[in-house]
Motif scaffolding. Structure first.
Motif, PDB file in Angstrom:
ATOM      1  N   MET A 156     -24.895  22.628  55.331  1.00 21.79           N
ATOM      2  CA  MET A 156     -23.483  22.245  55.338  1.00 21.79           C
ATOM      3  C   MET A 156     -23.030  21.952  56.758  1.00 21.79           C
ATOM      4  O   MET A 156     -23.714  22.288  57.746  1.00 21.79           O
ATOM      5  CB  MET A 156     -22.646  23.385  54.746  1.00 21.79           C
ATOM      6  N   ASN A 162     -27.458  15.020  52.546  1.00 19.71           N
ATOM      7  CA  ASN A 162     -28.122  16.074  51.783  1.00 19.71           C
ATOM      8  C   ASN A 162     -28.925  15.468  50.631  1.00 19.71           C
ATOM      9  O   ASN A 162     -28.585  14.385  50.126  1.00 19.71           O
ATOM     10  CB  ASN A 162     -27.085  17.064  51.229  1.00 19.71           C
ATOM     11  N   ARG A 182     -20.200  19.183  52.558  1.00 23.20           N
ATOM     12  CA  ARG A 182     -21.529  18.635  52.276  1.00 23.20           C
ATOM     13  C   ARG A 182     -21.828  17.472  53.210  1.00 23.20           C
ATOM     14  O   ARG A 182     -21.080  16.499  53.261  1.00 23.20           O
ATOM     15  CB  ARG A 182     -21.601  18.140  50.825  1.00 23.20           C
ATOM     16  N   TYR A 241     -30.187  22.301  49.733  1.00 24.19           N
ATOM     17  CA  TYR A 241     -31.188  21.618  50.560  1.00 24.19           C
ATOM     18  C   TYR A 241     -32.589  21.797  49.976  1.00 24.19           C
ATOM     19  O   TYR A 241     -33.394  20.876  49.972  1.00 24.19           O
ATOM     20  CB  TYR A 241     -31.146  22.175  51.980  1.00 24.19           C
ATOM     21  N   ASP A 278     -23.457  15.322  45.962  1.00 26.72           N
ATOM     22  CA  ASP A 278     -22.346  16.263  45.764  1.00 26.72           C
ATOM     23  C   ASP A 278     -22.799  17.719  45.730  1.00 26.72           C
ATOM     24  O   ASP A 278     -22.260  18.531  44.981  1.00 26.72           O
ATOM     25  CB  ASP A 278     -21.584  15.932  44.478  1.00 26.72           C
ATOM     26  N   SER A 279     -23.792  18.067  46.542  1.00 27.67           N
ATOM     27  CA  SER A 279     -24.330  19.428  46.526  1.00 27.67           C
ATOM     28  C   SER A 279     -24.683  19.876  47.939  1.00 27.67           C
ATOM     29  O   SER A 279     -25.147  19.080  48.766  1.00 27.67           O
ATOM     30  CB  SER A 279     -25.580  19.494  45.645  1.00 27.67           C
ATOM     31  N   LEU A 280     -24.486  21.165  48.183  1.00 29.27           N
ATOM     32  CA  LEU A 280     -24.934  21.773  49.442  1.00 29.27           C
ATOM     33  C   LEU A 280     -26.413  22.153  49.398  1.00 29.27           C
ATOM     34  O   LEU A 280     -26.981  22.548  50.418  1.00 29.27           O
ATOM     35  CB  LEU A 280     -24.115  23.035  49.734  1.00 29.27           C
TER      36      LEU A 280
END
Length: 364
Positions: free
Chosen positions: A199, A209, A205, A217, A213-215
């Motif tokens: 992040m 990545n 975000r 990894y 739409d996601s943190l």
């Protein structure tokens, strides 16, 4: 006052130089239970070596993480929920983190420093979260400003909270999140449990990545507690296994590291195998650090410091064999040495006079 610094003159000189120059399905692997039968898979047990050790500080209470601000060390204490700095008279309280609810392995865990702010990963009554707060004053007179939460809703439990945070060479904040005793979450890309997250310093975000739409990894982690980058930018992570294998992994964006489908080397399509695996009785790896040409791994239940050459990540040697007890963290200090944080007062160790402590190790 807590136990004073041992070898005070040496420790003060070092600190002055630094100031002007960083279960679901089974029991957690860092407990004292007997591990399951190892089976036929390869295990790297390493060879014994010795180095020179100097005690920097004593009298720490269930410490978890070390970070350096302007060359001076700060330490998180898990159960008290406080940040301390190392000064001549012993640990000095910098501030308390509001909302910390210590339970089992949870509490105030990893810390990191960036742009004059202290970042902290901690357990509350309902979740794990990350907050940032201004670090005010000069070394020896530090205080904390108001906290601003940047991420909430991370799964929390009495076990498997993850908790390591660190800034990568890309300027992004990385965080290890345990499965909180819900193994299936590690394979669910919609859950933040059992993941390594990436992040911005504000918790947003990054556009690059690996998942939209996601943190997230990387996924498929049981309880990773170590993060470190090599000079070439490679990211390594240590991970607690369940009853069979602990792991050292090379982390790649979007990769799946197997838990709970695979523990250790599984050679199964779709999952990334670890670089090395160790029986929990000899490992339970927590903090890791790159120091010189080596990756150092602090081991809790194994009570040893493992050295993995970056040029040969399938090999390892060992030092400190049980001489300091449980080892929670290892960091590269600003002078290039390795600092080890013991963890014998966390309820699972056998405290010795002066525990817990920071020890400077050379020759690693």
């Amino acid at each position: 006052m807590r136990t004073p610094l041992r070898r005070r003159s040496t420790a003060i000189a070092l600190l002055a130089a630094l100031t002007v120059t960083a279960c679901g399905g089974g029991a957690p692997s860092d407990t004292a239970e007997t591990s399951a039968s190892a089976g036929p898979r390869p295990e790297n047990t390493g060879s014994q070596s010795t180095g020179s050790e100097t005690t920097i500080a004593t009298g720490l209470d269930a410490p978890w993480s070390i970070a350096f601000a302007d060359g001076a060390p700060l330490v998180s204490e898990r159960d008290r929920g406080r940040i301390v700095e190392i000064v001549e008279g012993g640990p000095r309280e910098v501030g308390l983190i509001d909302g910390v609810a210590a339970r089992g392995e949870g509490g105030l865990l990893g810390i990191a420093i960036r742009d004059g702010d202290l970042f902290a990963y901690f357990t509350t009554a309902t979740d794990n979260r990350i907050a940032r707060m201004p670090l005010r004053g000069a070394p020896g007179a530090r205080s904390l400003g108001p906290a601003r939460t940047i991420l909430t809703g991370l799964p929390a439990a009495s076990v498997h909270n993850g908790g390591r945070i660190a800034f990568g060479p890309d300027g992004m904040l990385y965080a290890t999140v345990g499965d909180a005793g819900r193994p299936d979450d590690a394979q669910d890309p919609r859950s933040l449990g059992g993941k390594i997250l990436r992040m911005t310093p504000d918790g947003a975000r990054p556009a690059d990545n690996p998942f939209p739409d996601s943190l997230v990894y990387s996924l498929g982690h049981r309880n990773a507690q170590g993060l470190a980058w090599a000079p070439d930018g490679a990211l390594y992570a240590s991970e607690f296994g369940q009853n069979t294998w602990d792991e050292l992994n090379l982390i790649r964006p979007g990769a799946n590291y197997g838990w709970p489908e695979v523990e250790g080397i599984g050679r199964r399509a779709g999952f990334v195998d670890p670089l090395q695996q160790w029986a929990p009785s000899a490992a339970s790896p927590s903090g890791i650090a790159v120091v010189g040409s080596n990756l150092l791994v602090a081991n809790l239940r194994g009570e040893r410091l493992r050295t993995v050459p970056l040029a040969a990540t399938d090999t390892a040697s060992e030092q400190l064999g049980r001489s300091l007890g449980r080892l929670r963290d290892v960091v590269r200090a600003p002078d290039g040495s390795a600092w080890i944080l013991t963890n014998n007062t966390d309820g699972r160790g056998d405290p010795r006079p002066g525990d817990d402590r920071i020890v400077r190790v050379s020759g690693s």
